[in-house]
Design an enzyme around this catalytic site. Structure first.
Site, mmCIF file in Angstrom:
data_model
loop_
_atom_site.group_PDB
_atom_site.id
_atom_site.type_symbol
_atom_site.label_atom_id
_atom_site.label_comp_id
_atom_site.label_asym_id
_atom_site.label_seq_id
_atom_site.Cartn_x
_atom_site.Cartn_y
_atom_site.Cartn_z
ATOM 1 N N LYS A 1 -7.235 -1.586 0.814
ATOM 2 C CA LYS A 1 -8.428 -1.581 1.280
ATOM 3 C C LYS A 1 -9.673 -2.055 0.248
ATOM 4 C CE LYS A 1 -8.403 0.902 5.552
ATOM 5 N NZ LYS A 1 -8.736 2.286 6.136
ATOM 6 N N ARG B 1 -1.060 6.291 5.492
ATOM 7 C CA ARG B 1 -0.745 5.241 6.100
ATOM 8 C C ARG B 1 -0.730 3.999 5.386
ATOM 9 N NH1 ARG B 1 -3.728 1.423 8.893
ATOM 10 N NH2 ARG B 1 -3.193 0.976 11.056
HETATM 11 N N1 HH2 Z 1 -7.327 2.005 8.920
HETATM 12 C C1 HH2 Z 1 -7.013 0.530 9.533
HETATM 13 C C2 HH2 Z 1 -6.632 0.815 11.061
HETATM 14 N N2 HH2 Z 1 -6.270 2.114 11.515
HETATM 15 N N3 HH2 Z 1 -6.131 4.575 11.440
HETATM 16 C C3 HH2 Z 1 -6.138 5.320 10.511
HETATM 17 N N4 HH2 Z 1 -5.956 6.732 11.193
HETATM 18 N N5 HH2 Z 1 -6.814 5.567 9.435
HETATM 19 C C4 HH2 Z 1 -7.008 4.241 8.770
HETATM 20 O O1 HH2 Z 1 -7.555 4.256 7.444
HETATM 21 C C5 HH2 Z 1 -6.919 2.984 9.434
HETATM 22 C C6 HH2 Z 1 -6.336 3.026 10.912
HETATM 23 C C7 HH2 Z 1 -7.395 -0.512 9.187
HETATM 24 O O2 HH2 Z 1 -6.270 -0.990 8.603
HETATM 25 P P1 HH2 Z 1 -5.384 -2.128 9.268
HETATM 26 O O3 HH2 Z 1 -4.814 -1.478 10.544
HETATM 27 O O4 HH2 Z 1 -4.217 -2.644 8.428
HETATM 28 O O5 HH2 Z 1 -6.191 -3.340 9.654
HETATM 29 P P2 HH2 Z 1 -6.748 -3.857 10.746
HETATM 30 O O6 HH2 Z 1 -7.802 -3.045 11.594
HETATM 31 O O7 HH2 Z 1 -7.861 -5.259 10.513
HETATM 32 O O8 HH2 Z 1 -5.807 -4.290 11.907
#
Ligand code: HH2
Length: 269
Positions: A214, A248
């Site tokens: 992040k 995660r």
């Molecule tokens: N971060 C993201 C998405 N979902 N869920 C939880 N519980 N905690 C988090 O920190 C979290 C999450 C963002 O990361 P990512 O899924 O890689 O990216 P994007 O939202 O662009 O798909």
């Protein structure tokens, strides 16, 4: 499949974004075969849960229609549910998507809106599913414009306490709390949360942190997203030492190795 993990083992959740625009893995696993293969690869690398998402929630992202979100995630969950050896999680804020995913074989709902919608509570309860209650200030489109808190940890704790009460009232037993790194938070807020994680323990639920690659890592180090694995591992180790149970991450293999070492050291008395 229920969530049931050895008490002293950190649980690694592998991220599988079936989207064209996720902030790190967008477009990499956008077709069914590639997504299923990536999930199997992460399981082989030591993932304990696979978290499947069909809508990016990166800062500034636009929502997708529920029909499109379902088209992206459901075939992947259906294919994996037949053979996956680990529980599947659905990363969604939409009750209808959660219901379809649970019916297709998922057992955990990862709700970035933190069960603010009673319909989501009812669906999780009905399916006797586990849930991640994540804190977010605002909505993805604008959440990083002007995050503001008087006491970031206190305010998130108050939010959690209210959502836990609502979930428990509906009969949800298995609750995981996630303060939502980067979701309506400036660098100073993210760092305060990570430094004060112990304060969330009194809520009585296991904690999850999603810090993988992040932007706060970039803000501290200047590293671009492709170069943030060391910062991801450092934050993972730091939070596990503060009692976090669930991580995660995008880089399962590397994080698994790092955390297995931490867990082994912690297990010896
Ligand atoms: N971060 C993201 C998405 N979902 N869920 C939880 N519980 N905690 C988090 O920190 C979290 C999450 C963002 O990361 P990512 O899924 O890689 O990216 P994007 O939202 O662009 O798909």
């Amino acid at each position: 499949m229920r969530l049931n993990f050895a008490p002293h083992k950190t649980v690694i959740i592998g991220v599988l974004n079936v989207t064209p625009d996720s902030f790190y893995d967008g477009g990499k696993w956008f077709d069914l075969d590639t997504a299923v293969a990536r999930a199997r690869e992460m399981i082989a690398e030591g993932a304990d849960i696979i978290d499947i998402g069909g809508e990016s929630s990166r800062p500034g992202s636009d929502p997708v229609t529920e029909a499109e979100e379902q088209r992206r995630v459901l075939p992947v969950i259906t294919a994996l549910a037949k053979s996956a050896t680990v529980p599947l999680s659905i990363d969604t804020r939409h009750p209808a998507i959660a219901r379809a995913a649970l019916e297709a074989g998922a057992s955990l709902v990862n709700d970035i809106t933190g069960l603010r919608d009673q319909k989501m509570i009812d669906i999780v309860a009905k399916h006797k599913a586990s849930v991640v209650i994540m804190h977010m200030q605002g909505e993805p489109k604008t959440m990083q414009d002007q995050p503001q808190y008087d006491d970031v940890v206190g305010e998130i704790k108050a939010f959690f306490a209210a959502r836990i009460a609502a979930a428990r009232a509906a009969g949800i037993a298995d609750i995981i709390l996630d303060p939502g790194i980067g979701f309506g938070k400036k660098l100073e807020h993210n760092l305060a949360i990570l430094n004060r994680l112990e304060e969330f323990h009194e809520l009585g639920c296991p904690l999850l942190i999603g810090a993988s690659r992040k932007s706060f890592i970039g803000a501290i180090t200047g590293a671009e997203i492709e170069d943030r694995l060391p910062g991801t591992i450092a934050s993972s180790v730091a939070v596990v030492l503060k009692g976090v149970r669930f991580l995660r991450v995008h880089d399962v293999k590397e994080c698994r190795q790092a955390i297995d070492v931490v867990d082994a050291i912690r297990a010896v008395r």
